[in-house]
Enzyme design. Structure first.
Site, PDB file in Angstrom:
ATOM      1  N   GLU A 170      44.276  36.437  35.931  1.00  0.00           N
ATOM      2  CA  GLU A 170      45.668  36.047  36.114  1.00  0.00           C
ATOM      3  C   GLU A 170      45.742  34.684  36.799  1.00  0.00           C
ATOM      4  O   GLU A 170      44.716  34.130  37.219  1.00  0.00           O
ATOM      5  CB  GLU A 170      46.437  37.110  36.908  1.00  0.00           C
ATOM      6  CG  GLU A 170      45.873  37.396  38.293  1.00  0.00           C
ATOM      7  CD  GLU A 170      46.486  38.646  38.939  1.00  0.00           C
ATOM      8  OE1 GLU A 170      46.860  39.587  38.207  1.00  0.00           O
ATOM      9  OE2 GLU A 170      46.580  38.669  40.167  1.00  0.00           O
ATOM     10  N   HIS A 208      50.779  39.827  43.465  1.00  0.00           N
ATOM     11  CA  HIS A 208      49.466  39.794  44.100  1.00  0.00           C
ATOM     12  C   HIS A 208      49.351  38.585  45.022  1.00  0.00           C
ATOM     13  O   HIS A 208      49.755  37.486  44.642  1.00  0.00           O
ATOM     14  CB  HIS A 208      48.355  39.679  43.043  1.00  0.00           C
ATOM     15  CG  HIS A 208      48.063  40.967  42.331  1.00  0.00           C
ATOM     16  ND1 HIS A 208      47.534  41.001  41.068  1.00  0.00           N
ATOM     17  CD2 HIS A 208      48.226  42.253  42.715  1.00  0.00           C
ATOM     18  CE1 HIS A 208      47.388  42.273  40.697  1.00  0.00           C
ATOM     19  NE2 HIS A 208      47.806  43.041  41.679  1.00  0.00           N
TER      20      HIS A 208
END
Lengths: 293, 375
Positions: free
Chosen positions: A212, A251
């Protein structure tokens, strides 16, 4: 066996008597995990799903010979739990907790390196060797998502791993090991470290990298491939292609900062190393089908 | 959590790092008091959390107290990006001979603190590292050993300092490292670190960022509205949810950060415009209801897209929460939901029973949401 974990790995669950610890111990046992001990200070002598509970990791190691720990411990107490495990001789540990202070992580990582031990996480859904054992909360029982097969998976994200893995299975394949390294900025083990383990694993014929936006782990993986440290087919899916800069996307590690960490630059790095990068999760399955291995 | 310059400087001052004399004002009237205690000219520095305020004209050197009061009045209440300016720091200007750069941050690749110094300051570090990467000196620190005297000595020599200036800068670097550790900082930066014409060294600016996950150890800091770009982002934070505004018309609620980002990417790839990032993690009724309430406050929302792929929670548990929340809140926009995970058949039945379209693949749900948003 897969990498890191097999049905013979002797596992201790730290925090086994808590709500989540107890709930997931049941599922981990059902996955085939050889859980030989639990630890909760002050709860020595109890049993959780038949697993004996000890008051310290040192005692658990002495009585059961466990060498791998999975931790259901709150973030504020994670450092102490990891230090205790390392001191007792545990060599592999999975930190599931999110929100572990990063300075604590720096200490844990340094101590683990000194002890020649491996930390997976924090902020991970866990790891599994499909068909053998599971640490954490990977839903191995969903057979349209996880099935034994030749594909290794290394991932920074939990529910996205389910999404991508379902496309591996719908391509007629399955997984050897699924290794969650977690979504934090300083993971105990990095993507490239896991690729090195998959390189040595005979059963793994290709690897799917679930990455990511944020950080440099995908670039490091590309560098490893360029240097010949990983030679198997590599397919990546990277989330956060349209993530705005300077914003944490859920995150703590998913942040594009100072113009670095974009999915575009990661894609370029991986493609220039010869890896294939899927634009959508479903393309992971299509690309795997095209590849011959 | 980012601290304001004045907060960082207060920490520096208490720890013995020299900072210029200054007063913080929150209104033009407070300038009157300063005109008695301070001499002009004065540096005016708008207190904002974002960088590049100098380029926006929010740092000025002024002589006349009338003008100072006027500028303070102009700045306070004004917006800089998404931030509102609430205060201005007035400082005695420094007689600058040379500017340096010093910072301590975390190097994720090695998992250790990293100290950075440069014989040239003023530019921001991104510009500096692309313009003159060779001028930046770095030292990685073993967290158990701390920043050692020889490391400091080498760095200070490598950026070309000697004599009393080298001594002062060495002391400052040592203190910065101590503060970095004791405050659980992600970043402690002084840019510029100024050498004045008498050879004294000053922290002319202060950038301090504390790890949000360690705030439980630093109760003196609390993340208020000013720490967020958007009212909803702040509201979501208070409810333990992670939200980012993205400006489009498709509201998004997902479980898990990676799956949420992927859903946003798929919306874009299918020609739609996501309104937000919203990860409702644990997915119990409370989280589902809170996430729905937040998402429904987004202006111009055309459709709401929910995507789950159960990890922690079973799909039917998530569905129960979502159904309860929808029945209670009664949203008027159409809702599309992709449901997967343990108990997904029951979950789909429950959700379809209240008139919501369900899908068993993310992209199918995304395509339908884009279609409805266009209609």
């Amino acid at each position: 066996m897969g990498i890191i974990l097999s049905s013979e790995t002797r596992v201790v669950v730290q925090g086994i008597t808590g709500r989540e610890g107890t709930f997931w111990t049941d599922w981990m046992l059902k996955a085939g995990t050889k859980i030989v001990a639990g630890v909760t200070p002050g709860k020595e002598g109890q049993r959780v799903h038949g697993v004996p509970v000890y008051g310290s990791v040192r005692k658990a190691v002495k009585e059961t010979g466990c060498d791998t720990s999975v931790m259901f411990v709150p973030p504020a107490f994670t450092k102490d739990a990891v230090f205790e495990a390392l001191d007792a001789g545990i060599k592999t540990m999975v930190i599931l907790a999110e929100h572990v202070p990063v300075h604590d992580m720096l200490e844990m990582k340094t101590f683990a390196t000194e002890c020649d031990a491996m930390i997976l996480g924090p902020n991970t859904a866990g790891s599994a060797t499909i068909g053998e054992a599971m640490l954490g909360f990977i839903p191995f029982w969903l057979d349209y998502v996880y099935r034994p097969g030749p594909i290794g998976v290394v991932t920074r994200s939990g529910s996205l791993t389910n999404e991508v893995s379902s496309h591996i299975v719908s391509a007629g394949l399955g997984q050897t090991s699924v290794i969650g390294i977690g979504g934090d900025p300083v993971p105990g083990t990095r993507t490239a470290d896991i690729l090195k383990l998959f390189e040595k694993d005979d059963k793994t014929e290709a690897v799917v990298l679930v990455g990511e936006a944020g950080g440099t782990m995908e670039e490091e993986a590309a560098e490893l491939v360029k240097q010949g440290g990983f030679t198997k087919p590599l397919v990546a899916f990277l989330a956060g292609r349209f993530a705005p800069p300077e914003k944490k996307m859920g995150h703590a590690g998913a942040i594009i900062t100072g113009g670095k960490g974009s999915v575009q630059s990661k894609t370029e790095a991986l493609e220039s190393a010869g890896a294939r990068v899927a634009m959508k999760p479903a393309e992971v399955g299509e690309i795997l089908k095209e590849m011959s291995f | 959590m980012k601290l304001y310059e004045y907060q960082g400087k207060e920490i520096f001052r208490n720890a013995g790092i020299p900072v210029p004399e200054g007063v913080l004002v929150r209104s033009p009237d407070e300038v009157n008091k300063c005109s008695k205690s301070m001499e002009s000219p004065v540096m005016l520095k708008a207190q904002v959390l974002a960088g590049k305020r100098g380029k926006a004209g929010l740092i000025q050197k002024l002589d006349d107290w009338g003008k100072i009061k006027e500028i303070v009045g102009e700045w306070i209440g004004r917006k800089f990006g998404s931030e509102k300016i609430n205060s201005v720091l007035l400082e005695n200007p420094l007689d600058i001979e040379k500017e340096l750069y010093a910072a301590i941050t975390i190097d994720p690749a090695s998992g250790s603190p990293i100290v950075m110094a440069c014989g040239e300051g003023g530019m921001d570090i991104e510009e500096l590292s692309s313009a003159k990467p060779e001028a930046i000196v770095t030292e990685r620190v073993n967290i158990f050993k701390g920043l050692l005297p020889f490391q400091i000595r080498n760095m200070v020599a490598d950026i070309g300092l000697s004599g009393t200036v080298a001594k002062s800068v060495s002391k400052i670097l040592g203190t910065m490292y101590r503060l970095f550790r004791s405050y659980d900082a992600e970043l402690v930066e002084i840019n510029p670190l100024v050498i004045d014409s008498d050879g004294n060294v000053w922290a002319a600016d202060a950038k301090f960022r504390i790890d949000d996950n360690a705030l439980f150890r630093h109760k003196e800091f609390e993340r208020g509205r000013e720490q967020f770009d958007d009212d909803l982002e702040y509201e979501a934070f208070k409810l333990g949810l992670s939200y980012v505004a993205l400006g489009g018309n498709i509201g998004v609620i997902c479980t898990g950060a990676g799956l949420t980002m992927t859903t946003l990417d798929l919306i874009k790839l299918n020609g739609g415009k996501p309104a937000n990032f919203l990860d409702f993690g644990g997915a119990n009724y409370k989280n589902a209801a809170n996430a729905l309430r937040i998402a429904l406050k987004i202006k111009g929302l055309k459709v709401l897209l929910l995507v789950t792929f159960g990890l922690f929670a079973r799909a039917d548990t998530i569905a129960e929460g979502v159904v309860q929340a929808i029945e209670e809140i009664k949203p008027k926009v159409p809702i599309i939901m992709a449901v997967r995970g343990t108990g997904e058949e029951r979950a789909r039945e429950m959700i379809e029973a209240i008139g919501i379209e369900t899908y068993n693949d993310t992209e199918g749900a995304v395509k339908r949401a884009v279609e409805l948003a266009e209609a």
